[in-house]
Design a protein around this motif. Structure first.
Motif, short mmCIF file in Angstrom:
data_model
loop_
_atom_site.label_atom_id
_atom_site.label_comp_id
_atom_site.label_asym_id
_atom_site.label_seq_id
_atom_site.Cartn_x
_atom_site.Cartn_y
_atom_site.Cartn_z
N ASP A 118 2.79 -6.44 -4.94
CA ASP A 118 4.13 -7.00 -4.95
C ASP A 118 4.89 -6.57 -6.20
OD1 ASP A 118 3.83 -8.22 -2.52
OD2 ASP A 118 3.59 -10.26 -3.29
N GLU A 119 4.14 -6.30 -7.28
CA GLU A 119 4.79 -5.90 -8.52
C GLU A 119 5.39 -4.50 -8.46
OE1 GLU A 119 0.45 -4.64 -9.33
OE2 GLU A 119 1.56 -6.06 -8.06
N ILE A 120 5.08 -3.73 -7.42
CA ILE A 120 5.74 -2.43 -7.22
C ILE A 120 6.58 -2.45 -5.94
CG2 ILE A 120 4.11 -1.06 -8.57
CD1 ILE A 120 2.75 -0.25 -5.93
N GLY A 121 6.81 -3.63 -5.40
CA GLY A 121 7.67 -3.77 -4.24
C GLY A 121 7.06 -3.27 -2.95
N MET A 122 5.73 -3.28 -2.83
CA MET A 122 5.11 -2.84 -1.58
C MET A 122 5.62 -3.66 -0.40
SD MET A 122 1.14 -1.87 -2.58
CE MET A 122 0.64 -1.81 -0.85
N ARG A 123 5.82 -2.95 0.71
CA ARG A 123 6.25 -3.57 1.95
C ARG A 123 5.13 -3.47 2.98
NH1 ARG A 123 12.09 -3.87 2.21
NH2 ARG A 123 11.91 -3.99 4.48
N ASP A 124 5.24 -4.25 4.04
CA ASP A 124 4.29 -4.12 5.14
C ASP A 124 4.35 -2.71 5.71
OD1 ASP A 124 3.80 -6.80 4.81
OD2 ASP A 124 4.91 -7.44 6.57
N ALA A 181 2.62 4.81 -11.17
CA ALA A 181 2.96 5.88 -12.10
C ALA A 181 4.46 6.15 -12.15
CB ALA A 181 2.21 7.15 -11.72
N THR A 182 5.09 6.20 -11.00
CA THR A 182 6.53 6.45 -10.96
C THR A 182 7.31 5.31 -11.58
OG1 THR A 182 6.32 7.83 -8.99
CG2 THR A 182 8.49 6.87 -9.42
N GLN A 183 6.92 4.09 -11.29
CA GLN A 183 7.69 2.95 -11.77
C GLN A 183 7.44 2.65 -13.25
OE1 GLN A 183 7.84 -0.52 -9.30
NE2 GLN A 183 7.94 0.67 -7.40
N GLU A 184 6.30 3.07 -13.78
CA GLU A 184 6.03 2.83 -15.20
C GLU A 184 7.08 3.48 -16.09
OE1 GLU A 184 1.95 4.04 -15.74
OE2 GLU A 184 1.36 1.96 -16.10
N GLY A 185 7.60 4.63 -15.67
CA GLY A 185 8.58 5.33 -16.50
C GLY A 185 10.01 4.97 -16.22
#
Length: 536
Positions: free
Chosen positions: A359-365, A424-428
């Motif tokens: 959820d912290e990276i916005g994962m969807r179903d 990795a993408t969202q960390e930056g």
């Protein structure tokens, strides 16, 4: 109880099959979780709850336990669990295990012995009944996964009870030897350093001693609702004797310092709070899932918060959950923009929050074609949309094949949006969902008013919700816009300083569409000028 880690902290649920695969077989494991512990510590959570990793034939992916004191080779071994616990503790992370007391696997040695003969010493460790006069099941009880809750065993000419799959026979908690064996299994893990348990379907462990039929459900919709909803579970869930079992589990946990007992409860509000027990002798945290099903509006959520706070027993500590392995993901339920608002809501309400991995990276179903379905719930009642595979898909660590989850073929498909929804993408990216969660968790840790303060509702209208959190002279105000339009409502400026906005910038003026903010406010012990108090 004051100052316990489970009061101030944040729990993070790990679904082990889907978190990180260290050996390349496409299924997550303990070594994978262990490698990601620094990530969890850096994220800012305080405890990880690990769904079942016990030995199991995996008919229900670990919720069919064949040994309560072991680790399935699919996930590792006891030494690997010991190492994970030690590493977690070194990083000041607590470890909570799932405990599955309602049923075992039909491959558990206890059940194998139980079904061998009516005279077996293990016979009454499970629930056996003679057929009805017509030779059918003893009563009308239904399995939560569809069909009768009774399976006929020709060897001994009796039926055994299973409120879930027929490969998950229910344990008989009225039998003293069974109870003590289960309590000793809890002690086995507590001695190894586990910091507590999340107890699966804790409200089902006791059933009606007279085995009376359940009454019809007048709200049941044929062909739409799950078959298990055809009858009201009056005699198979939440019966009075359950409280004694929960209290006994709590006593076991209390034999060890600073541990926690969490109960899974899908019940109405007034029944959830009953599981704190008389004089708080029950679960420390009876799981509150009500946010998951509440309409996503400011008024509805304000009403829930008000009712929940009023229903809590004196000294009972609240908790909130927005997602788990059984329910659609929050971003799929409310959309990407409101998922950011949801993050701020979860981490600023009074009580212990539980996050769900991804959820912290916005994962969807992730849609799963029927020929790839793994969940027995969907397989038993196909095409009703009951399947839980979509919210159990692998964690995304990198924007590449396998998503950094595995070198092999993942047990469930990854999903098409892995390029953006990965760590990795969202960390930056300072504007990413991951950056927002890290900022929220850091602010919550640094701000006692958010982790342990009192709460008072200030505003709830068609668009926005506002509440204050106060502790030892510190006051913060949280405002949340539940709509895609600006919310022109009175704000606590200039007395307040914006500590964080879900938009990730320096917020000023009216709330923007889908925005939530946290303010530090100087006016203590009175509603700030310009904010209408609505009670709470």
């Amino acid at each position: 109880m004051e100052g316990s880690w489970w009061r101030d902290g944040v729990v993070y649920q790990v679904y082990p099959r889907s978190f990180a695969d260290a050996n390349g077989d496409g299924i997550g494991d303990l070594a994978g979780i262990r490698c990601k512990l620094p990530y969890l510590a850096g994220l800012g959570v305080d405890a990880l709850w690990i769904s079942p990793v016990y030995p199991s034939p995996m008919a229900d992916f670990g919720y069919d336990v064949s040994d309560y004191r072991g680790i399935d080779p699919l996930f590792g071994d006891i030494a690997g669990m010991d190492a994970l616990i030690a590493d977690a503790h070194a990083l000041e992370l607590k470890v909570i295990l799932d405990f599955v007391p309602n049923h075992s696997s039909d491959e558990h040695p206890w059940f194998r012995e139980s079904r061998r003969s009516r005279d077996s010493v293990f016979r009454d460790w499970y629930i056996w009944r003679d057929p009805a006069p017509d030779g059918g099941p003893p009563n009308n009880w239904l399995s939560n996964f569809g069909g009768s809750a009774w399976t006929f065993d020709p060897l001994t000419a009796q039926y055994y009870l299973h409120l879930f799959l027929d490969r998950q026979p229910d344990l008989n908690w009225r039998h003293p030897a069974l109870r003590e064996a289960m309590y000793e299994s809890m002690r086995f893990w507590l001695r190894r350093g586990v910091d507590g348990f999340r107890v699966d379907v804790i409200y089902h462990v006791m059933k009606d001693a007279a085995f009376r039929d359940n009454p019809p459900n007048p709200a049941f919709h044929e062909g739409i609702d799950a078959e298990s909803h055809r009858y009201l579970p009056l005699h198979t869930a939440d019966i009075p004797e359950t409280q004694g079992v929960v209290s006994a589990m709590r006593s076991v946990v209390d034999e060890f310092p600073d541990r926690v007992l969490i109960g899974e409860l899908y019940l109405p509000l007034e029944r959830i709070v009953a599981y704190y027990g008389e004089d708080l002798s029950g679960a420390h945290l009876p799981f509150n899932f009500l946010l998951i099903g509440t309409p996503w509006t400011a008024r509805a959520i304000a009403g829930l918060v008000t009712r929940y706070e009023a229903a809590l027993p004196s000294g009972g500590w609240p908790n909130w959950v927005l997602g788990n392995h059984d329910k659609p993901r929050i971003a799929s339920r409310v959309g990407d923009a409101q998922a950011r608002v949801a993050a701020m809501l979860l981490l600023t309400l009074r009580g212990t929050p539980t996050m769900y991995y991804g959820d912290e990276i916005g994962m969807r179903d992730v849609p799963v074609p029927f020929d790839e379905v793994r969940d027995p719930f969907e397989l038993n009642e196909p095409h009703k949309g009951l399947g839980r595979d979509p919210q159990r898909t692998p964690m995304r660590w990198y924007p590449r094949e396998g998503a950094g989850f595995t070198r092999g073929r993942p047990w469930l498909r990854i999903g098409d949006d892995v390029d953006t929804r990965n760590v990795a993408t969202q960390e930056g990216d300072p504007s990413s969902m991951l950056s927002l969660y890290r900022a929220l968790l850091r602010l919550r840790r640094e701000t006692p008013a958010l982790s342990r303060g009192d709460i008072r509702l200030l505003l709830a209208d068609e668009a926005a919700l506002a509440y204050e959190r106060t502790h030892d002279g510190e006051r913060v105000v949280v405002v949340l816009n539940f709509t895609g339009a600006p919310a022109d409502l009175p704000m606590p400026e200039p007395a307040g300083k914006v500590l964080l906005s879900t938009h990730g910038d320096e917020a000023r003026g009216a709330l923007r569409p889908d925005e939530a903010r946290i303010y530090r406010v100087s006016c203590l012990r009175r509603p700030c000028d310009g904010i209408r108090r609505t009670g709470g």
